[in-house]
Design a protein around this motif. Structure first.
Motif, PDB file in Angstrom:
ATOM      1  N   GLY A  48       0.819  -1.222   0.000  1.00  0.00           N
ATOM      2  CA  GLY A  48       0.000   0.000   0.000  1.00  0.00           C
ATOM      3  C   GLY A  48       0.843   1.259   0.000  1.00  0.00           C
ATOM      4  N   PRO A  49       0.305   2.325  -0.543  1.00  0.00           N
ATOM      5  CA  PRO A  49       1.057   3.582  -0.592  1.00  0.00           C
ATOM      6  C   PRO A  49       1.265   4.168   0.811  1.00  0.00           C
ATOM      7  CG  PRO A  49      -1.216   3.948  -1.285  1.00  0.00           C
ATOM      8  CD  PRO A  49      -1.055   2.466  -1.088  1.00  0.00           C
ATOM      9  N   PRO A  50       2.222   5.095   0.931  1.00  0.00           N
ATOM     10  CA  PRO A  50       2.428   5.746   2.232  1.00  0.00           C
ATOM     11  C   PRO A  50       1.186   6.559   2.629  1.00  0.00           C
ATOM     12  CG  PRO A  50       4.228   6.238   0.706  1.00  0.00           C
ATOM     13  CD  PRO A  50       3.150   5.589  -0.080  1.00  0.00           C
ATOM     14  N   LEU A  51       1.094   6.855   3.910  1.00  0.00           N
ATOM     15  CA  LEU A  51      -0.057   7.628   4.383  1.00  0.00           C
ATOM     16  C   LEU A  51       0.113   9.115   4.099  1.00  0.00           C
ATOM     17  CD1 LEU A  51      -0.676   5.999   7.889  1.00  0.00           C
ATOM     18  CD2 LEU A  51      -1.554   5.319   5.663  1.00  0.00           C
ATOM     19  N   TYR A  52       1.339   9.511   3.814  1.00  0.00           N
ATOM     20  CA  TYR A  52       1.611  10.943   3.642  1.00  0.00           C
ATOM     21  C   TYR A  52       1.996  11.232   2.199  1.00  0.00           C
ATOM     22  CZ  TYR A  52       1.881  10.119   8.622  1.00  0.00           C
ATOM     23  OH  TYR A  52       1.591   9.703   9.888  1.00  0.00           O
ATOM     24  N   ASP A  53       1.661  12.412   1.772  1.00  0.00           N
ATOM     25  CA  ASP A  53       1.843  12.817   0.378  1.00  0.00           C
ATOM     26  C   ASP A  53       3.321  13.030   0.043  1.00  0.00           C
ATOM     27  OD1 ASP A  53       1.620  13.834  -2.131  1.00  0.00           O
ATOM     28  OD2 ASP A  53       0.124  15.373  -1.610  1.00  0.00           O
ATOM     29  N   ALA A  54       3.774  12.358  -1.004  1.00  0.00           N
ATOM     30  CA  ALA A  54       5.179  12.484  -1.421  1.00  0.00           C
ATOM     31  C   ALA A  54       5.510  13.917  -1.822  1.00  0.00           C
ATOM     32  CB  ALA A  54       5.472  11.532  -2.586  1.00  0.00           C
ATOM     33  N   ASP A  55       4.497  14.658  -2.210  1.00  0.00           N
ATOM     34  CA  ASP A  55       4.729  16.036  -2.623  1.00  0.00           C
ATOM     35  C   ASP A  55       5.342  16.858  -1.484  1.00  0.00           C
ATOM     36  OD1 ASP A  55       4.201  17.908  -4.894  1.00  0.00           O
ATOM     37  OD2 ASP A  55       3.202  19.003  -3.272  1.00  0.00           O
ATOM     38  N   GLU A  56       5.035  16.464  -0.251  1.00  0.00           N
ATOM     39  CA  GLU A  56       5.542  17.218   0.906  1.00  0.00           C
ATOM     40  C   GLU A  56       7.048  17.072   1.099  1.00  0.00           C
ATOM     41  OE1 GLU A  56       1.320  16.996   3.374  1.00  0.00           O
ATOM     42  OE2 GLU A  56       2.992  15.732   4.009  1.00  0.00           O
ATOM     43  N   LEU A  57       7.642  16.079   0.409  1.00  0.00           N
ATOM     44  CA  LEU A  57       9.099  15.928   0.497  1.00  0.00           C
ATOM     45  C   LEU A  57       9.788  17.215   0.049  1.00  0.00           C
ATOM     46  CD1 LEU A  57       9.500  12.331  -0.962  1.00  0.00           C
ATOM     47  CD2 LEU A  57       9.888  13.044   1.417  1.00  0.00           C
ATOM     48  N   LEU A  58       9.170  17.910  -0.894  1.00  0.00           N
ATOM     49  CA  LEU A  58       9.782  19.124  -1.430  1.00  0.00           C
ATOM     50  C   LEU A  58       9.853  20.236  -0.394  1.00  0.00           C
ATOM     51  CD1 LEU A  58       8.136  19.315  -4.983  1.00  0.00           C
ATOM     52  CD2 LEU A  58      10.160  18.070  -4.230  1.00  0.00           C
ATOM     53  N   GLY A  59       8.949  20.212   0.581  1.00  0.00           N
ATOM     54  CA  GLY A  59       8.974  21.232   1.611  1.00  0.00           C
ATOM     55  C   GLY A  59       9.759  20.805   2.847  1.00  0.00           C
ATOM     56  N   VAL A  78       7.870   4.580   2.316  1.00  0.00           N
ATOM     57  CA  VAL A  78       7.653   3.154   2.568  1.00  0.00           C
ATOM     58  C   VAL A  78       6.169   2.798   2.555  1.00  0.00           C
ATOM     59  CG1 VAL A  78       9.793   2.996   3.895  1.00  0.00           C
ATOM     60  CG2 VAL A  78       7.615   3.372   5.100  1.00  0.00           C
ATOM     61  N   ASP A  79       5.902   1.525   2.345  1.00  0.00           N
ATOM     62  CA  ASP A  79       4.530   1.010   2.278  1.00  0.00           C
ATOM     63  C   ASP A  79       3.766   1.363   3.545  1.00  0.00           C
ATOM     64  OD1 ASP A  79       5.126  -0.146  -0.158  1.00  0.00           O
ATOM     65  OD2 ASP A  79       5.579  -2.121   0.696  1.00  0.00           O
ATOM     66  N   GLY A  80       2.644   2.021   3.375  1.00  0.00           N
ATOM     67  CA  GLY A  80       1.750   2.326   4.491  1.00  0.00           C
ATOM     68  C   GLY A  80       2.400   3.160   5.582  1.00  0.00           C
ATOM     69  N   SER A  81       3.550   3.778   5.264  1.00  0.00           N
ATOM     70  CA  SER A  81       4.331   4.537   6.250  1.00  0.00           C
ATOM     71  C   SER A  81       4.684   3.687   7.478  1.00  0.00           C
ATOM     72  CB  SER A  81       3.581   5.811   6.689  1.00  0.00           C
ATOM     73  OG  SER A  81       3.289   6.630   5.581  1.00  0.00           O
ATOM     74  N   ARG A  82       4.714   2.365   7.230  1.00  0.00           N
ATOM     75  CA  ARG A  82       5.031   1.455   8.346  1.00  0.00           C
ATOM     76  C   ARG A  82       6.544   1.362   8.509  1.00  0.00           C
ATOM     77  NH1 ARG A  82       1.126  -1.383   5.451  1.00  0.00           N
ATOM     78  NH2 ARG A  82       2.835  -2.466   4.413  1.00  0.00           N
ATOM     79  N   PHE A  83       7.034   1.548   9.746  1.00  0.00           N
ATOM     80  CA  PHE A  83       8.478   1.539   9.986  1.00  0.00           C
ATOM     81  C   PHE A  83       8.720   1.030  11.393  1.00  0.00           C
ATOM     82  CE2 PHE A  83      12.499   3.909  11.069  1.00  0.00           C
ATOM     83  CZ  PHE A  83      13.311   3.235  10.167  1.00  0.00           C
ATOM     84  N   GLU A  84       9.434  -0.079  11.470  1.00  0.00           N
ATOM     85  CA  GLU A  84       9.761  -0.614  12.781  1.00  0.00           C
ATOM     86  C   GLU A  84      11.181  -0.193  13.096  1.00  0.00           C
ATOM     87  OE1 GLU A  84       9.604  -4.937  13.238  1.00  0.00           O
ATOM     88  OE2 GLU A  84      11.122  -4.609  14.786  1.00  0.00           O
ATOM     89  N   GLU A  85      11.294   0.798  13.960  1.00  0.00           N
ATOM     90  CA  GLU A  85      12.614   1.370  14.205  1.00  0.00           C
ATOM     91  C   GLU A  85      13.413   0.488  15.155  1.00  0.00           C
ATOM     92  OE1 GLU A  85      12.655   5.562  14.834  1.00  0.00           O
ATOM     93  OE2 GLU A  85      14.816   5.595  15.161  1.00  0.00           O
TER      94      GLU A  85
END
Lengths: 660, 543
Positions: free
Chosen positions: B287-298, B318-325
């Protein structure tokens, strides 16, 4: 009362389904019989049990009394409903059913027999005081002079009709003496094959008349009532395709007179089930008896709509011995109802029947109309039986509303890839003549109605964009790798995706490129546009092209893309991405496959040669090699002769092909 | 798995400034990409088309599956060099008949598709990518051969330049093509035009060759060379025409009627290869990330001195903005953890500041764990280097940095690097630099790659000069020093730019930050063509 617990329908298609539906309502078990081409038909599946009759033709199956009775015995059916057509008006069948101890859901055999002979029926009806057109029986041994005399007596135009049948078969209009003999002969042939009886008669043909019929109903207690009239003037090939009730040409006073005449006719023969008395109504308001159909009519649903009755239920009830469930003075006409018969046929080619596969049959949920269909998605329309797909019946407060509602429902029906009369029916229903009630039996010849629907450039654009993008989704969904990556993604975008179709307006090129979200930049025929797609279930794409949205159903079948946007059904054929390779030999030269000796030469320069034709025999490695033509053309030269030794790759024959 | 919380204030002044700066850089990149697509220019393209020929990118578009993605590699190669942008060669990864393939196409509108030092480097890299990732290789050749042009001019200058590579060192590409075959990696050539001399071996060494009637010309020596060598008069059809090769020499396996037919046949060959990838992925929901890639520019801006939290980037990749730190509270200047991208599991190592001993140790452990589990590693670089200073030297920063570089060097799971900002000094090495057998390296247009920052470099050199002057007893010329420092800063500023690096094929391409997820997805899918397997052993870790 006679009990009916299990009813066999000696028929097929939509009418079998229609009768089963009422049986289920009444708690009666059902038995279907079927011919081999119908083995997978919905009516077979919907029955409680079904019996294979074996064979494909009507004669081998639905017309075979012995097989039908055996099926009833085998399944323990205690009643038989004949439907319409086939044996429904065969007194012998009715008698055989009764003799077998089963209940016959129809009038008693004597009534059928009396009305079955059209000429005898006319005599009976004349005696009952029903108005009549002169009819003359034609003896098979009649001389041509006698034939012409009879026709002159009836006065042209005359109608040649089969004595033993209906449904427009064995019927011919003859306007002058010259065509009479041939018309009689062909009517006899058709009557013989359709009804097994080649007796025909002549009748005056009324120009500009309407076909008005009265639904009658009798019970076993001597009661007969009429359920008002139906108008079925719009016919092609003498077969009704649009029927309605009530008729716009029948006043309450006329209705009463026609009803009374019909009831009198039925009473005359002690009629005890559903029947129809058909009349011609001339432009002056006079009506004449045509014939009486001793069965349930195809178009009975329009009567059901305006009376609120279930005629099959009434048939079963009176067959069991119940009195009619209604009385004449309680019957009222509620609004207006119109039925069309949807056929697999080509209106642009004289309504010629077509056979084929029903890729999809998807009825719109709205507007609410009645669909009595014999087919469903996946059905086949065979060459063996009548290609009627469905009857569609609209009921509304007014005639206009019923017509327009029906037209909309038809338009919204999705039935891709099969040629039907749907667009023609829609055009009639929306036409000024029909809406004005100007309906006569020569309507189709008289009123120029477009036989098909012309696709507007915008329709084609929507269809092509939908097909292109549906193909795109299909390919992405089937991609073995990188399926989740954006469609046609490029980090250095240089080109649009391209797909070309052959459509109704010629070749249409669609180019597209995924933009953000479910949006695409598209170029249809070179014209740029912005497209947003809302993907819906079951192959439906919401296509928004430059701010206009249409829902387009897309069905992919081989190279064909069938689209339906609720307004028009189109088929686009996708052109191959790569043109096929030229066939071997297409460039003209036939080479020796290996070194060898020419044994014989079979063509000479100037000869026309066909695919597969032997050109030359070469002997090499102790084997004979036959050099055959792979593409038709003309022999340009034969550089070798019999007995000559040749090198591998040597040109043996040169053929020029058309276009090369 | 935990989902990253990442909320940015899109109205903030810094966000807006970052965004404006990044959009400016992207516009610059897009302008250069347009130049690359224009190849040898309008006149050359018109002439090429007038011969009924397709352009290099048109050939690729037809070769790859409809609607499939295509990742062009090093599209801006040649920028800031004497060669045209793109280098007259298009390379990339595309899907041919369902098979991910390294595709190489000569652009004959650029000096006849001749081989230069620059496109030689691009070609070598494409072959390397095919080899290490086990990707089938298709070349669409139409090349005049080696670039024999010599500018009549400064001979001395030419001598200095040609030191870069001697003829005796050339030809490696032939070795590499046939090595692919030996490794079981299919190679295919479609010959669209001339393939002369050394160029003839390019198809010659392929497993499959498709030639086109009246178009393909493959010979060691064309008519002029044959005339010079043996005195024989010959025509080019008999020397190397497609029909001759298909029926006489047997060099051509498939004879095509025209370009379309050739591409169609090549696609059919690929379809029949019975190709199977050896990697295990994808295995996770994509699944796509939960946050808009466009915001990377800001979030990230052109000014590299402004820090950002690499987790905000991860959350948009990352997929679904899932990240196990992993070890979130230890060695905090480095972020490590597990995620998936387009369904491919990854270990992510991202910078949140300079590398200390603890963050280096954490990286070392994490790299070993990824190898233990056969999980590819994605490096997100924004690194100014390993920490210097007495405290850190005494704390063993060299030992710990060495451990990390040891782990990176000997790790055998695929490494993919994206340079988000700074990439300085040994930080570049430890974080999966190009020289460390990294499978793919991409960079954002704001990135800077150098041994150290330009100001630091100028300052360091100034201090050294000052020391030398003192040792020699010379007077130190402050004014001259200022001038030199300014020059050093200017030159290094320019040479540290990603635009400069990508022009030299020092990476696999500059990417729009918004494409990071897609590019990583394609790279991960490509590495999964080969077996994905962790290292059994590493070098000795200095304790």
């Amino acid at each position: 009362m006679t009990r009916i617990t299990r009813l066999l329908v000696a028929n097929r298609g939509e009418i079998a389904r229609r009768i089963f539906r009422t049986c289920r309502e009444m708690g009666i078990d059902t038995v279907a019989v079927y011919a081999e081409p119908d083995a997978n038909a919905p009516f077979v599946r919907e029955a409680g049990q079904a019996v294979a009759l074996g064979g494909s033709t009507s004669v081998e199956t639905y017309l075979d009394i012995a097989k039908l009775l055996a099926a009833a015995r085998r399944t323990g059916a205690d009643a038989v409903h004949p439907g319409y057509g086939f044996l429904s008006e065969d007194a012998g069948f009715a008698r055989a059913v009764i003799d077998a101890g089963l209940t016959w859901v129809g009038p008693h055999p004597e009534a059928i027999a009396a009305m079955g002979d059209k000429l005898a029926a006319k005599r009976i009806m004349a005696e009952a005081g029903v108005p009549m057109l002169i009819g003359v029986a034609l003896d098979p041994d009649m001389t041509e002079a006698e034939l012409l005399d009879h026709a002159a007596a009836v006065a042209y135009p005359v109608l040649v009709k089969a004595s033993g049948g209906g449904g427009g078969r064995g019927m011919r209009i003859v306007r002058e003496a010259g065509g009479l003999k041939a018309a009689v002969a062909s009517a006899r042939r058709e009557a013989k094959s359709a009804f097994g009886n080649d007796a025909v008669f002549l009748e005056r043909y009324l120009e500009g008349s309407r076909h008005i019929e009265v639904q009658v109903f009798g019970d076993k207690h001597g009661d007969v009532a009429h359920l008002f009239e139906r108008e079925c003037s719009i016919q092609r090939r003498h077969q009704k395709i649009i029927e309605e009730a009530p008729s716009s040409a029948v006043s309450p006073e006329l209705r009463e007179r026609m009803g009374a005449a019909a009831v009198a006719a039925a009473q005359r023969i002690g009629y005890d089930n559903a029947g129809t008395v058909e009349f011609l109504l001339d432009s002056a308001g006079a009506f004449f008896f045509l014939e009486m159909n001793t069965r349930l009519q195809v178009e009975h649903p329009v009567t059901e709509s305006i009376t609120g009755l279930d005629l099959v239920r009434e048939q079963i009830r009176v067959a069991k011995g119940h009195p009619l469930s209604f009385s004449q003075d309680k019957l009222r006409i509620d609004g207006h109802s119109i039925e069309v018969r949807l056929y697999a046929e080509n209106p642009a080619k004289e309504f010629f029947p077509v056979a084929g596969h029903v890729l999809a049959f998807e009825r719109p949920s709205e507007p609410a109309v009645r669909w009595d269909s014999g087919v469903e998605t996946g059905s086949d329309v065979s060459v063996f039986f009548d290609p009627m797909l469905a009857k569609v019946i609209a009921h509304a407060r007014t005639r206009d509303e019923a017509a327009l509602k029906l037209a909309l429902a038809l338009e919204r029906l999705r039935i891709p890839g099969l040629v039907t009369n749907r667009d023609f029916l829609v055009n009639v229903l929306r036409g000024d003549a029909f809406l004005a009630g100007d309906t006569t039996t020569d309507f189709i010849d008289r009123i120029a109605t477009a036989r098909t629907k012309e696709a507007a450039p915008e329709d084609i654009r929507f269809a092509a964009v939908a097909a292109a993008l549906a193909g795109q989704y299909e390919r992405r969904g089937a991609a073995p790798v990188l399926q989740t990556v954006g469609s046609g993604w490029r980090n250095n975008p240089s080109a649009y995706q391209k797909v070309s179709f052959d459509g109704p307006g010629g070749v249409i090129d669609i180019e597209y490129r995924a933009a953000s979200g479910e949006a695409f930049e598209v170029r249809a025929g070179g014209e740029p546009g912005h497209c947003r797609v809302v993907r819906c279930d079951a192959g439906v794409l919401g296509i928004e092209l430059d701010r206009v949205r249409r829902s387009v159903s897309v069905l992919h079948d081989g190279d064909n893309w069938h689209t339906h946007d609720g307004r028009i059904e189109l088929t686009l054929t996708e052109r191959p991405r790569f043109p096929g390779p030229r066939t071997a030999g297409g460039d003209g030269g036939y080479e020796a496959p290996m070194p060898g000796k020419v044994v014989s030469v079979h063509v000479a320069p100037g000869d026309a040669v066909k695919d597969g034709q032997l050109l030359l025999v070469l002997e090499a490695m102790k084997m004979e090699h036959h050099i055959t033509c792979s593409r038709a053309g003309t022999v340009a030269s034969v550089p070798v002769a019999a007995g000559q030794q040749v090198q591998g790759g040597a040109i043996l024959v040169v053929i020029t092909t058309e276009g090369s | 798995m935990a989902v990253l919380a990442s909320h940015v204030d899109t109205r903030a002044e810094r966000y807006q400034a970052n965004r404006a700066g990044m959009l400016g850089l992207i516009a610059e990149m897009d302008g250069l990409l347009e130049q690359a697509r224009a190849g040898g220019g309008e006149r050359a393209i018109t002439r090429h088309r007038s011969r009924g020929k397709l352009l290099a990118r048109e050939r690729i578009e037809l070769l790859i599956d409809r609607d499939s993605p295509f990742l062009e590699l090093s599209p801006l190669a040649g920028y800031y060099t004497e060669f045209p942008i793109g280098g007259g060669l298009v390379t990339g990864i595309g899907v041919v008949s369902g098979v991910e393939t390294v595709i190489l196409a000569n652009d004959p509108t650029v000096i006849g598709g001749a081989m230069t030092q620059l496109n030689g480097k691009k070609l070598d890299r494409a072959l390397e990518i095919a080899r290490v990732n086990r990707l089938p290789y298709v070349q669409l050749t139409e090349s005049a051969g080696a670039d024999l042009r010599r500018e009549p001019g400064d001979y001395e200058d030419e001598l200095r330049r040609s030191i870069a590579q001697h003829f005796a060192e050339s030809g490696r590409l032939f070795h590499d093509i046939t090595q692919l075959s030996a490794l079981g990696i299919p190679t295919m050539s479609i010959v669209f035009g001339s393939s002369t001399a050394g160029g003839a071996y390019q198809p010659g060494l392929s497993d499959y060759i498709v030639m086109i009637k009246e178009r393909s010309k493959v010979f060691l020596g064309g008519p002029p060379l044959v005339k010079m060598a043996t005195g024989e008069d010959s025509g080019d059809e008999e020397l190397g025409g497609a029909e001759m090769h298909a029926s006489v020499s047997g060099l051509a396996d498939y004879l095509a009627e025209d370009e379309m037919d050739a591409i169609r046949q090549a696609r059919e060959v690929m379809a029949h290869l019975n190709w199977r990838k050896h990697g295990y992925g994808p295995t996770q929901p994509a699944g796509p990330p939960l946050y808009d890639a466009d915001e990377l520019l800001g979030i990230v801006g052109p000014d590299l001195k402004v820090p950002f939290d690499v987790r905000d980037v991860i959350a948009r990749v990352v997929d679904g903005s899932r990240f196990e730190e992993f070890k979130p509270r230890y060695g905090r200047t480095l972020v490590t953890g597990w995620a998936s991208i387009h369904g491919f599991p990854v270990g992510i190592i991202g910078n949140n500041g300079v590398l200390f001993s603890d963050s280096s140790q954490k990286a070392t452990q994490f790299i070993q764990l990824c190898n233990q589990h056969d999980v590819p590693i994605v490096f997100l670089q924004n690194i100014t280097g390993y920490m210097v200073g007495k405290e850190y030297e005494q704390g063993g920063i060299v030992k710990d940095g060495s451990k990390m570089i040891n782990a990176v060097s000997n790790s055998t799971v695929p490494h993919i690097t994206v340079i988000l900002g700074a990439s300085y000094g040994a930080g570049n090495y430890g974080m999966g630099g190009k020289a460390f057998d990294t499978r793919f390296v991409f960079a954002w247009p704001n990135a800077k790659i150098a041994v150290m920052g330009p100001a630091q470099m100028a300052g360091v050199m100034s201090i050294v000069r000052r020391g030398q002057a003192r040792a020699a007893g010379r007077e130190f010329d402050e004014e001259e020093d200022q001038r030199i420092q300014a020059l050093v800063i200017e030159r290094n500023e320019k040479e540290s730019l990603e635009f400069y690096a990508t022009g030299r094929v020092a990476d696999d391409g500059m990417i729009d930050p918004r494409d990071t997820r897609t590019v990583l997805g394609m790279a991960l899918s490509a590495v999964h063509s080969n077996e994905v397997k962790g290292a059994g052993r590493f070098g000795v870790f200095r304790m």
